[in-house]
Design an enzyme around this catalytic site. Structure first.
Site, PDB file in Angstrom:
ATOM      1  N   ASP A 199       9.160   2.777  -0.243  1.00 29.51           N
ATOM      2  CA  ASP A 199       8.101   3.348   0.578  1.00 29.51           C
ATOM      3  C   ASP A 199       8.341   2.897   2.013  1.00 29.51           C
ATOM      4  O   ASP A 199       8.002   1.773   2.387  1.00 29.51           O
ATOM      5  CB  ASP A 199       6.719   2.916   0.080  1.00 29.51           C
ATOM      6  N   TYR A 215       0.867  -1.187   0.000  1.00 29.74           N
ATOM      7  CA  TYR A 215       0.000   0.000   0.000  1.00 29.74           C
ATOM      8  C   TYR A 215       0.894   1.224   0.000  1.00 29.74           C
ATOM      9  O   TYR A 215       1.829   1.320   0.792  1.00 29.74           O
ATOM     10  CB  TYR A 215      -0.888  -0.006   1.244  1.00 29.74           C
ATOM     11  N   LYS A 262       4.461   8.573   9.128  1.00 26.97           N
ATOM     12  CA  LYS A 262       4.238   7.920  10.425  1.00 26.97           C
ATOM     13  C   LYS A 262       5.265   8.340  11.506  1.00 26.97           C
ATOM     14  O   LYS A 262       5.124   9.425  12.047  1.00 26.97           O
ATOM     15  CB  LYS A 262       4.112   6.420  10.228  1.00 26.97           C
TER      16      LYS A 262
HETATM   17  C1  LIG Z   1       0.375   4.427   5.993  1.00 22.35           C
HETATM   18  C2  LIG Z   1       1.083   4.183   4.719  1.00 22.35           C
HETATM   19  C3  LIG Z   1       0.945   5.054   3.621  1.00 22.35           C
HETATM   20  C4  LIG Z   1      -0.050   6.163   3.591  1.00 22.35           C
HETATM   21  O1  LIG Z   1       0.198   7.142   4.548  1.00 22.35           O
HETATM   22  P1  LIG Z   1      -1.000   8.113   4.999  1.00 22.35           P
HETATM   23  O2  LIG Z   1      -0.323   9.075   5.931  1.00 22.35           O
HETATM   24  O3  LIG Z   1      -2.026   7.247   5.635  1.00 22.35           O
HETATM   25  O4  LIG Z   1      -1.510   8.779   3.770  1.00 22.35           O
HETATM   26  C5  LIG Z   1       1.742   4.839   2.509  1.00 22.35           C
HETATM   27  N1  LIG Z   1       2.616   3.813   2.465  1.00 22.35           N
HETATM   28  C6  LIG Z   1       2.765   2.960   3.488  1.00 22.35           C
HETATM   29  C7  LIG Z   1       3.763   1.859   3.385  1.00 22.35           C
HETATM   30  C8  LIG Z   1       1.989   3.100   4.636  1.00 22.35           C
HETATM   31  O5  LIG Z   1       2.106   2.204   5.619  1.00 22.35           O
END
Ligand SMILES: *Cc1c(COP(=O)(O)O)cnc(C)c1O
Length: 431
Positions: free
Chosen positions: A238, A143, A271
């Site tokens: 990511d 994601y 995060k």
């Molecule tokens: C949480 C997450 C996102 C999205 O971040 P948001 O702040 O919720 O938009 C993108 N990539 C990864 C791997 C994530 O865990």
């Protein structure tokens, strides 16, 4: 006794679609009533009935120091007194950029944004702008936020371009997104052989936390790096979830310890670097980052980007993480949780396995660790849901879906882990 969670959920549903502002909070995967959080401290939060839970989601990762860490609270309170937002640059943005560049050596320049979605979307635009290519490669089960081009699942057959996973995303918007199976080297090689010259970037969660917990194997990661280099595509990590969560140098630091000289070209963070405030970032090599406006032709902007209260929160968090021994202690605690749960399940004769890195973990009702999304989705969901509710009733809050990772903070004590394992033993006995 009235259940205030239920009352609030009913009230929320009349005003907010599904009663929540992000779908996973609605408990759709596990059923039942979401807990409305009143307050939190350390490793715990309290719901609307004033029931206490040991919190293993920590806002889905950011709360690595636990809730209400004194140094973070102080920094946020002080920053708030100086002003919430200016729309003009501040010194703290430089300080946060300096910390990020220091902690993640592959990043030479960085831009701050407000969410992981925004960071991922911007990284893709920059990769396309910098390479002059259109196609992007992603993996099933990873994601990267909810930008249109990334809401896509594999088409039928191997290495075909994907189909939208959301209404409202026109097929032509995802027609340049290739979705491959995670940890499948053969498919990766075939995809690059056919599309390598047109590929702007390969985006990957190096340790995938949005399909529970699945590591990229070392041979797979090695081939990702080699093929990107060979074909002139950018390797984009990511690390919104793994960044400063699995270790100080993030997942790329972990892979660099396994693959000599390993580095991604670009990194997406979120995060933990915001410590619970809306803050995310993307960064990479200077030559790529200098393609961004106002220097370059790739447009990207944000009214609240580099917000002064959020940067104060992020900075205070990142400084605490650099205390000697922080990750050793966090890893040991997380490992003891996974080992305790595994032992308790096996004692009850239940197929179960788990894994962790730093303060991030996953577990499966399955006899071996899955290597890709399709396998994760074959693990025992009915059993997971029963386990989930048994633990919830005993005041243990895990992620409410079998395809999500969990998180331990430095505020979780050995006693919290023991209480969790003791509760699990009771629940396993009933499964
Ligand atoms: C949480 C997450 C996102 C999205 O971040 P948001 O702040 O919720 O938009 C993108 N990539 C990864 C791997 C994530 O865990």
């Amino acid at each position: 006794m009235t259940d205030r969670n239920q009352t609030l959920f009913e009230r929320a549903k009349t005003l907010i679609p599904g009663g929540v502002n992000s779908p996973v909070r609605a408990f759709k995967a596990v059923g039942g009533t979401p807990r409305f959080v009143q307050r939190a401290q350390g490793a715990y939060f309290w719901d609307a009935n004033d029931q206490r839970y040991i919190d293993y989601i920590g806002s889905w990762g950011p709360m690595i120091l636990g809730h209400g860490h004194p140094a973070v609270l102080e920094a946020v309170q002080k920053a708030a007194l100086d002003g919430f937002s200016f729309g003009a640059p501040t010194e703290r943005e430089i300080e946060l950029a300096e910390e990020i560049v220091k902690l993640v050596p592959s990043i030479e320049m960085v831009r701050l944004v407000s969410s992981g979605t925004e960071a991922g979307m911007s990284a893709i635009r920059l990769a396309r702008g910098a390479t002059g290519r259109k196609k992007i490669i992603k993996f099933e089960g990873c994601y990267h936020g909810h930008a249109d081009a990334l809401l896509v699942k594999a088409g039928s057959g191997l290495a075909t371009f994907g189909n939208p996973t959301s209404a409202g995303v026109p097929p032509e918007v995802v027609q340049d997104t290739l979705v491959l199976e995670y940890n499948n080297v053969e498919q990766l090689e075939a995809a690059f052989a056919e599309h390598g010259a047109a590929t702007a970037c390969l985006m990957i969660e190096p340790i995938a936390g949005n399909m529970n917990f699945v590591r990229a194997s070392v041979p797979f990661m090695t081939r990702c790096r080699e093929l990107c280099t060979q074909h002139g595509a950018l390797l984009v990590f990511d690390e919104v979830m793994t960044g400063c969560r699995v270790g100080l140098a993030s997942a790329q630091g972990h892979y660099a310890s396994l693959i000599p000289g390993f580095e991604p070209d670009m990194t997406v963070l979120g995060k933990v670097i915001g410590g619970g405030m809306p803050l995310a970032a993307f960064g990479g090599k200077r030559a790529v980052m200098e393609q961004l406006a106002p220097l370059g032709a790739v447009y990207q902007a944000g009214t609240l980007s580099g917000n002064p209260v959020a940067t104060a929160c992020g900075l205070a968090t990142l400084r605490e993480l650099q205390q000697p021994g922080f990750y050793e202690a966090l890893s040991a605690r997380t490992q003891s949780l996974v080992a305790g749960l595994t032992e308790a399940a096996h004692a009850a004769g239940i197929p179960f396995c788990g894994d962790s890195q730093g303060g991030m973990f996953g577990f499966f009702f399955f006899d071996q660790l899955p290597q890709n999304y399709a396998t994760v989705m074959t693990t025992d969901g009915a059993r997971f849901n029963k386990f989930y509710h048994g633990m919830l009733e005993r005041g243990i809050y895990f992620a409410p879906a079998l395809y999500e990772a969990g998180f331990v903070s430095s505020a979780h004590s050995a006693a919290d882990i023991e209480a969790t394992v003791a509760a699990a033993r009771e629940v396993f006995a009933q499964l």
